[in-house]
Motif scaffolding. Structure first.
Motif, PDB file in Angstrom:
ATOM      1  N   PRO A  70      -0.264 -22.550  32.873  1.00 46.90           N
ATOM      2  CA  PRO A  70       0.565 -23.319  33.798  1.00 46.90           C
ATOM      3  C   PRO A  70       1.378 -22.440  34.769  1.00 46.90           C
ATOM      4  O   PRO A  70       1.793 -21.355  34.430  1.00 46.90           O
ATOM      5  CB  PRO A  70       1.521 -24.068  32.861  1.00 46.90           C
ATOM      6  N   GLN A  87      -3.070 -40.087  35.177  1.00 46.44           N
ATOM      7  CA  GLN A  87      -2.027 -40.338  34.176  1.00 46.44           C
ATOM      8  C   GLN A  87      -2.009 -41.808  33.850  1.00 46.44           C
ATOM      9  O   GLN A  87      -2.423 -42.630  34.676  1.00 46.44           O
ATOM     10  CB  GLN A  87      -0.651 -39.972  34.747  1.00 46.44           C
ATOM     11  N   THR A 147       3.910 -33.085  31.700  1.00 46.25           N
ATOM     12  CA  THR A 147       2.620 -33.793  31.678  1.00 46.25           C
ATOM     13  C   THR A 147       1.748 -33.356  30.506  1.00 46.25           C
ATOM     14  O   THR A 147       0.980 -34.142  29.974  1.00 46.25           O
ATOM     15  CB  THR A 147       1.871 -33.591  33.014  1.00 46.25           C
ATOM     16  N   LYS A 148       1.869 -32.087  30.126  1.00 45.58           N
ATOM     17  CA  LYS A 148       1.025 -31.582  29.025  1.00 45.58           C
ATOM     18  C   LYS A 148       1.886 -30.998  27.900  1.00 45.58           C
ATOM     19  O   LYS A 148       2.842 -30.277  28.170  1.00 45.58           O
ATOM     20  CB  LYS A 148       0.072 -30.504  29.562  1.00 45.58           C
ATOM     21  N   GLY A 197       3.098 -28.354  37.084  1.00 46.55           N
ATOM     22  CA  GLY A 197       4.380 -28.510  37.761  1.00 46.55           C
ATOM     23  C   GLY A 197       4.379 -28.140  39.233  1.00 46.55           C
ATOM     24  O   GLY A 197       5.431 -27.822  39.804  1.00 46.55           O
ATOM     25  N   ILE A 198       3.210 -28.188  39.853  1.00 47.63           N
ATOM     26  CA  ILE A 198       3.097 -27.788  41.272  1.00 47.63           C
ATOM     27  C   ILE A 198       3.767 -28.840  42.162  1.00 47.63           C
ATOM     28  O   ILE A 198       3.557 -30.045  41.994  1.00 47.63           O
ATOM     29  CB  ILE A 198       1.611 -27.647  41.706  1.00 47.63           C
ATOM     30  N   ARG A 225      -8.078 -38.069  32.999  1.00 45.51           N
ATOM     31  CA  ARG A 225      -7.480 -37.463  31.795  1.00 45.51           C
ATOM     32  C   ARG A 225      -6.750 -38.556  31.035  1.00 45.51           C
ATOM     33  O   ARG A 225      -5.670 -38.978  31.430  1.00 45.51           O
ATOM     34  CB  ARG A 225      -6.526 -36.340  32.201  1.00 45.51           C
ATOM     35  N   ALA A 233      -4.360 -28.431  41.325  1.00 40.58           N
ATOM     36  CA  ALA A 233      -4.661 -29.615  40.510  1.00 40.58           C
ATOM     37  C   ALA A 233      -3.309 -30.188  40.103  1.00 40.58           C
ATOM     38  O   ALA A 233      -2.513 -29.487  39.458  1.00 40.58           O
ATOM     39  CB  ALA A 233      -5.479 -29.217  39.289  1.00 40.58           C
ATOM     40  N   SER A 253      -0.776 -33.739  38.960  1.00 35.45           N
ATOM     41  CA  SER A 253      -0.736 -35.051  38.357  1.00 35.45           C
ATOM     42  C   SER A 253       0.576 -35.753  38.692  1.00 35.45           C
ATOM     43  O   SER A 253       0.619 -36.756  39.386  1.00 35.45           O
ATOM     44  CB  SER A 253      -0.910 -34.914  36.844  1.00 35.45           C
TER      45      SER A 253
HETATM   46  C1  LIG Z   1      -3.276 -30.721  32.404  1.00 45.31           C
HETATM   47  C2  LIG Z   1      -2.383 -29.568  32.564  1.00 45.31           C
HETATM   48  N1  LIG Z   1      -2.735 -28.328  32.121  1.00 45.31           N
HETATM   49  C3  LIG Z   1      -1.830 -27.401  32.362  1.00 45.31           C
HETATM   50  S1  LIG Z   1      -0.476 -28.034  33.124  1.00 45.31           S
HETATM   51  C4  LIG Z   1      -1.166 -29.599  33.167  1.00 45.31           C
HETATM   52  C5  LIG Z   1      -0.489 -30.794  33.734  1.00 45.31           C
HETATM   53  C6  LIG Z   1      -0.467 -30.826  35.220  1.00 45.31           C
HETATM   54  O1  LIG Z   1       0.263 -31.930  35.602  1.00 45.31           O
HETATM   55  P1  LIG Z   1       1.563 -31.845  36.524  1.00 45.31           P
HETATM   56  O2  LIG Z   1       1.075 -31.633  37.912  1.00 45.31           O
HETATM   57  O3  LIG Z   1       2.194 -33.199  36.352  1.00 45.31           O
HETATM   58  O4  LIG Z   1       2.439 -30.757  35.997  1.00 45.31           O
END
Ligand SMILES: Cc1ncsc1CCOP(=O)(O)O
Ligand SMILES: Cc1ncc(COP(=O)(O)OP(=O)(O)O)c(N)n1
Ligand SMILES: [Mg+2]
Length: 212
Positions: free
Chosen positions: A126, A10, A132-133, A166-167, A35, A184, A186
């Motif tokens: 998601p 980020q 984030t996205k 959003g994990i 990214r 994955a 962010s």
């Molecule tokens: C790139 C992306 N694609 C689907 S959700 C997402 C963002 C993930 O980031 P975060 O962990 O901050 O929700």
């Protein structure tokens, strides 16, 4: 086998990106997806040129979001491609078999297609709403993931699936229990004041079943 934790970078500027990536590596991340959206080719190339040796120093995998040609030019470890990015089979033909190609999925059919076209892992999401996205696909939640993973099992489709969107730490156990390979993330890493502790806690949960 790929690391179970992928950090998605980020930052609004190259400086912020580099800082966030360095912090994540310092705290123990072993897989970075760069990214950096809506930037000039010159800027993303310049950032990737700095991130690559940094990831090498920390023995971390380095992949590029969206831009197959940048991944190729910079000799990154691979690329992550979304549903509206270059097709996986086209990317495979260019990058060859040694590089990592990840593909975004929101449905079982997306996974079927990606696997048929030769992707190495799936970013399924998601999981929940995230800032984030922009323009998120329909939110899957735990029940959506579970349904898709069961269909994969029934159809004998084996590919590492990463949960994304959003994990948080408390999501890891339920996700692992239904058969997710990794996550994955962010926001939680970028925004954490205790990155090393958080990454250790995430890894403990992600690797809980591995006997050493
Ligand atoms: C790139 C992306 N694609 C689907 S959700 C997402 C963002 C993930 O980031 P975060 O962990 O901050 O929700
Ligand atoms: C691991 C992982 N999974 C999914 C995505 C999302 O990719 P995409 O749908 O192309 O969205 P952008 O990240 O390009 O906005 C991802 N980047 N990584
Ligand atoms: Mg994309």
């Amino acid at each position: 086998m790929y690391n179970k934790l992928q950090y998605i970078s980020q930052g609004e500027t190259s400086k912020e990106q580099l800082y966030n990536i360095h912090q994540a590596l310092d705290a123990g991340c072993k897989w970075v997806q760069m990214r950096f959206k809506n930037q000039t080719t010159k800027k993303t190339f310049a950032l990737a040129e700095k991130v690559k040796p940094l990831c090498e120093e920390y023995l971390a995998n380095f992949i590029i979001n969206d831009d197959l040609h940048l991944a190729e030019q910079i000799a990154a470890d691979g690329v992550h491609l979304g549903l509206t990015d270059m097709k996986i089979d086209e990317a495979r033909a260019i990058l060859g078999s040694a590089k990592i190609i990840g593909g975004t999925a929101n449905t079982f059919e997306d996974i079927q297609n990606h696997v048929k076209n030769g992707c190495d892992y799936i970013g399924l999401g998601p999981f929940r709403f995230t800032v984030t996205k922009e323009k998120l696909s329909p939110i899957l939640g735990l029940s959506g993931y579970s349904e898709i993973l069961q269909k994969m099992k029934k159809n004998k489709i084996e590919v590492p699936v990463y949960a994304i969107g959003g994990i948080t730490l408390k999501d890891v156990n339920p996700l692992i229990d239904i058969g997710i390979h990794g996550i994955a993330v962010s926001g939680i890493i970028t925004e954490s004041d205790e990155k090393e502790k958080l990454i250790q806690q995430l890894n403990e949960k992600l690797y809980a079943d591995i006997i050493v």
